[in-house]
Design a protein around this motif. Structure first.
Motif: not given
Length: 326
Positions: A290-300
């Motif tokens: 979940t944390a990785v998904i959120v990070i990718l969604a924010l950064v991408t």
């Protein structure tokens, strides 16, 4: 894989109600409300204990919504009247709700496997319609080896979620809704028009947590149990749904944004399901994923925007250079 995807979509559409609540607090009110982790469980706890004590499931679900609304209102009062920092107000209420939820249930978890719920009450009527056999026959014709046992939860929740989505769209276009949006955008400006921003904040947080509690009530009835710890990390899941939805489907207007949030909740559950299929990951890694998904969604999106801007600057420089050469 078909059954896993079906289950992901099914749970995603239920969690979409929670995501809509998070959208109201974080995006509309610009309020970092961590009450969500507690009010989600409150919804499930109130609905479950009411059903166990003989309350009709529909009425029990309504009680859950009221309980969630009250939790949000208290958070709003702590912030507006108690002058407590928004983040701290949510944390305090979240901590308090942990004990309150234990008091409501009387124990860490409550089972609903042999109790009536909104969904199993509809199963008899649903079976008589023949929708399950019709949809499953289509999947079988398409080559599916396994098919879902019933479509009642998915289709009923799609209908309920879309109804709430349209009500939310309408509400945010009313006078109160517009004032609510203005409060989140520019509180000082709306105050200059003699609007009571304290009341608007309290109402907004109440509605937000009412939706979160409604999601918790449906999750408890669909899953057949409620647990005092099932709300841990729920705010991150809600934020992931909002961010993914906005990134994938856009935010051109309110109607599109709320639909994007619903889509984001479904996409999030699908991504999580597929990620757990990877050999070196297991269910204990859910929070990490979940944390990785959120990070990718924010950064991408930011990386894409930066690359587009850099490309635009290079193109402009090339045009200027060619103009000077000529």
């Amino acid at each position: 894989m078909l059954i896993s995807s079906f289950s992901a979509v099914e749970s995603g559409i239920i969690y979409a109600l929670m995501a809509l609540g998070v959208y109201l607090s974080f995006r509309i009110l610009d309020f970092p409300d961590l009450t969500v982790d507690g009010s989600f469980v409150t919804g499930g706890a109130v609905a479950a204990i009411s059903i166990v004590n003989g309350v009709p499931p529909v009425l029990a679900t309504f009680y859950a919504v009221i309980a969630g609304f009250i939790a949000g209102v208290v958070t709003g009062i702590l912030n507006t009247k108690g002058k407590i920092n928004p983040l701290l107000s949510g944390i305090l209420m979240m901590i308090a709700l942990y004990s309150i939820n234990l008091r409501i249930m009387g124990k860490p978890n409550v089972a609903l496997l042999n109790e009536p719920t909104i969904f199993n009450q509809l199963e008899g009527f649903w079976a008589s319609l023949g929708i399950d056999s019709f949809l499953n026959s289509i999947l079988t014709d398409l080559g599916a080896d396994t098919v879902p046992g019933t479509w009642v939860v998915l289709i009923i929740m799609v209908i309920i979620t879309l109804i709430i989505k349209f009500i939310t769209d309408y509400f945010l276009k009313t006078e109160v809704g517009l004032a609510l949006r203005a409060t989140g955008d520019n509180e000082k400006m709306i105050k200059s028009f003699s609007a009571n921003t304290d009341i608007l904040t309290i109402i907004g947080l109440g509605i937000s947590n009412a939706l979160v509690a409604l999601s918790g009530a449906f999750i408890a009835q669909a899953g057949g149990f409620t647990d005092v710890s099932m709300g841990i990390g729920m705010i991150v899941i809600g934020l992931a749904s909002v961010i993914i939805g906005e990134a994938l489907f856009g935010t051109k207007n309110i109607a599109r944004t709320t639909l994007a949030v619903i889509g984001g909740a479904i996409v999030y559950r699908l991504v999580l399901t597929f990620a757990l299929k990877v050999n070196f990951l297991d269910t204990s890694d859910t929070k990490l994923i979940t944390a990785v998904i959120v990070i990718l969604a924010l950064v991408t999106p930011k990386l894409v925007a930066t690359q587009k801007e850099a490309k635009r600057i290079r193109r402009k420089r090339a045009m200027l250079a060619s103009g000077k050469e000529s």
